[in-house]
Scaffold this motif. Structure first.
Motif, PDB file in Angstrom:
ATOM      1  N   GLY A 230       0.810  -1.112  -0.064  1.00  0.00           N
ATOM      2  CA  GLY A 230       0.058  -0.107  -0.137  1.00  0.00           C
ATOM      3  C   GLY A 230       1.037   1.186   0.081  1.00  0.00           C
ATOM      4  N   THR A 231       0.192   2.472   0.298  1.00  0.00           N
ATOM      5  CA  THR A 231       0.945   3.741   0.276  1.00  0.00           C
ATOM      6  C   THR A 231       1.495   4.189   1.582  1.00  0.00           C
ATOM      7  N   ASP A 232       1.105   3.511   2.636  1.00  0.00           N
ATOM      8  CA  ASP A 232       1.565   3.708   4.089  1.00  0.00           C
ATOM      9  C   ASP A 232       3.003   2.914   4.217  1.00  0.00           C
ATOM     10  N   PRO A 233       4.006   3.821   4.223  1.00  0.00           N
ATOM     11  CA  PRO A 233       5.679   3.347   4.156  1.00  0.00           C
ATOM     12  C   PRO A 233       5.721   2.292   5.394  1.00  0.00           C
ATOM     13  N   ARG A 238       6.694  -3.163   7.329  1.00  0.00           N
ATOM     14  CA  ARG A 238       6.103  -4.461   7.978  1.00  0.00           C
ATOM     15  C   ARG A 238       5.641  -5.623   7.073  1.00  0.00           C
ATOM     16  N   GLN A 239       4.967  -5.472   5.884  1.00  0.00           N
ATOM     17  CA  GLN A 239       4.826  -6.334   5.042  1.00  0.00           C
ATOM     18  C   GLN A 239       5.946  -7.131   4.207  1.00  0.00           C
ATOM     19  N   ILE A 240       6.872  -6.274   4.017  1.00  0.00           N
ATOM     20  CA  ILE A 240       8.097  -6.659   3.481  1.00  0.00           C
ATOM     21  C   ILE A 240       8.692  -7.475   4.570  1.00  0.00           C
ATOM     22  N   VAL A 241       9.092  -7.234   5.734  1.00  0.00           N
ATOM     23  CA  VAL A 241       9.637  -7.832   6.647  1.00  0.00           C
ATOM     24  C   VAL A 241       8.962  -9.224   6.874  1.00  0.00           C
ATOM     25  N   GLU A 254      17.613  -0.587   1.583  1.00  0.00           N
ATOM     26  CA  GLU A 254      16.621  -1.280   0.606  1.00  0.00           C
ATOM     27  C   GLU A 254      15.377  -1.074   0.775  1.00  0.00           C
ATOM     28  N   LEU A 255      14.989  -1.022   2.234  1.00  0.00           N
ATOM     29  CA  LEU A 255      13.758  -0.649   2.596  1.00  0.00           C
ATOM     30  C   LEU A 255      13.307   0.716   2.083  1.00  0.00           C
ATOM     31  N   ALA A 256      14.102   1.653   2.172  1.00  0.00           N
ATOM     32  CA  ALA A 256      13.903   2.926   1.966  1.00  0.00           C
ATOM     33  C   ALA A 256      13.739   3.280   0.326  1.00  0.00           C
ATOM     34  N   ASP A 257      14.355   2.389  -0.363  1.00  0.00           N
ATOM     35  CA  ASP A 257      14.530   2.414  -1.825  1.00  0.00           C
ATOM     36  C   ASP A 257      12.970   1.752  -2.477  1.00  0.00           C
ATOM     37  N   ARG A 258      12.557   0.980  -1.703  1.00  0.00           N
ATOM     38  CA  ARG A 258      11.382   0.202  -2.075  1.00  0.00           C
ATOM     39  C   ARG A 258       9.895   1.164  -1.797  1.00  0.00           C
ATOM     40  N   THR A 259      10.253   2.085  -0.700  1.00  0.00           N
ATOM     41  CA  THR A 259       9.121   2.938  -0.200  1.00  0.00           C
ATOM     42  C   THR A 259       9.309   4.267  -1.020  1.00  0.00           C
ATOM     43  N   ARG A 268      12.665   8.412  10.294  1.00  0.00           N
ATOM     44  CA  ARG A 268      11.450   9.360  11.107  1.00  0.00           C
ATOM     45  C   ARG A 268      10.235   8.786  11.065  1.00  0.00           C
ATOM     46  N   ARG A 269       9.781   8.260   9.759  1.00  0.00           N
ATOM     47  CA  ARG A 269       8.456   7.815   9.631  1.00  0.00           C
ATOM     48  C   ARG A 269       8.179   6.740  10.739  1.00  0.00           C
ATOM     49  N   LEU A 270       9.349   5.853  10.753  1.00  0.00           N
ATOM     50  CA  LEU A 270       9.087   4.847  11.736  1.00  0.00           C
ATOM     51  C   LEU A 270       9.112   5.268  13.038  1.00  0.00           C
ATOM     52  N   ALA A 271       9.777   6.336  13.345  1.00  0.00           N
ATOM     53  CA  ALA A 271      10.060   6.700  14.840  1.00  0.00           C
ATOM     54  C   ALA A 271       8.646   7.446  15.085  1.00  0.00           C
TER      55      ALA A 271
END
Length: 345
Positions: A230-233, A238-241, A254-259, A268-271
């Motif tokens: 989805g659009t929520d990073p 969470r889904q990729i993990v 890698e996660l930053a690149d995919r989002t 920052r978004r995770l925090a």
């Protein structure tokens, strides 16, 4: 957590046929499993893989055929998976078929986790599925037979040199699996695999139409990859993990690149969501550990491997932290409370 994992609806056509041959009306069963039988004749339609796995497991039990998925896979038409299937039918050589899968699977398949390895003597195609899908043995059988059908045609007698590995446990009748999959077949593997000797990759496909193959390949290259997120990073991470448990976990970069954002922005978004990559991995492992301990007979070492721990002792320590007791005692208590483990998948 599983709604985004889908496969081609075309896989279900042979399932309906096999069920009918065994005297079972599969339509109401499909509906009870959350599937619409009207979708099954449309190769461009996609259906929920978890629901499809439940459908297959239910039919295997109702028909009394432990090899139901294997037989359904053998009856599957080669073009049932859509444009990818038709392109593989016309791959000029086995090498072209391997490269096509390697370069294009993300455009059509959000359910399968692939790895490709090259040695001095062979090409190895390795695949598995999200560890969140616990009961999947019938689908593993069906998908394996469907995956190798094109290579059987292209390689002809050379297919006898191919080695195969399958993640399902050794069945009571392994000969039927070796007949439908490969003579040199190993059971109980960590992942499914097809190992093709390099000197077989130049073998010419007798059924190929090279011009049609080039047209289909060009069409496929123009399509976007299927991510299924989805659009929520934060939810995307969470889904990729979750889907990568048991595999090498993606890095924050890698996660930053995919989002589509920088590492600093993703952090920052995770925090802001009061979490971190470490906490997401830990929470995902805990949820899957509970599911595997309660719903399966998998050994603790097998569960540890599915969760991606380097050693069973590390899993035991984490389980004690999650559940307040050892994983074996947690399983016994839940079993005594009525949550009986099912068969190994």
């Amino acid at each position: 957590m599983l709604h985004d994992i889908e496969v081609s609806a075309g896989f279900a056509a042979s399932v309906m046929k096999c069920a009918k041959e065994r005297g079972v009306d599969a339509a109401p069963i499909a509906q009870a499993c959350g599937l619409d039988p009207r979708d099954f004749s449309q190769v461009t339609r996609r259906i929920s893989l978890p629901n499809f796995c439940r459908f297959l497991e239910t039919l295997a039990a109702l028909t009394g055929d432990p090899s139901f998925g294997l037989n359904a896979g053998a009856a599957l038409e080669k073009g049932a998976s859509g444009i990818m299937g038709y392109a593989l039918m016309h791959a000029p050589t086995a090498g072209h078929a391997v490269e096509l899968v390697k370069n294009s699977f993300r455009k059509f398949d959000s359910a399968t986790i692939y790895h490709f390895h090259e040695t001095d003597s062979a090409s190895r195609i390795e695949w598995t599925y999200s560890p969140l899908i616990v009961r999947r043995s019938q689908f593993v059988d069906l998908a394996f037979v469907a995956a190798i059908a094109h290579f059987r045609t292209i390689l002809g007698p050379g297919f006898q040199r191919v080695k195969a590995e399958i993640e399902r446990e050794r069945p009571e009748n392994p000969s039927v699996y070796r007949e439908h999959i490969a003579r040199n077949l190993s059971f109980g593997a960590a992942a499914n695999a097809l190992i093709i000797p390099h000197d077989e990759l130049d073998r010419v496909n007798p059924a190929a139409d090279p011009r049609l193959f080039d047209i289909l390949r060009a069409q496929m290259e123009s399509l976007p990859n299927l991510e299924g997120y989805g659009t929520d990073p934060v939810q995307t991470v969470r889904q990729i993990v979750e889907h990568s448990l048991g595999q090498a976990q993606p890095s924050l970069a890698e996660l930053a690149d995919r989002t589509g954002m920088s590492e600093r922005t993703l952090q920052r978004r995770l925090a802001e969501a009061s979490t971190s990559l470490h906490e997401i991995i830990d929470d995902s492992r805990r949820d899957l550990a509970e599911q595997l301990l309660v719903e399966t007979d998998l050994s603790l070492s097998q569960i540890s491997e599915r969760l991606g721990f380097s050693a069973s002792s590390a899993f035991t320590r984490s389980a004690s932290r999650w559940f307040g007791t050892s994983p074996s005692l947690f399983r016994r208590r839940r079993t005594a409370a009525g949550a009986n483990p099912g068969p190994i998948e």
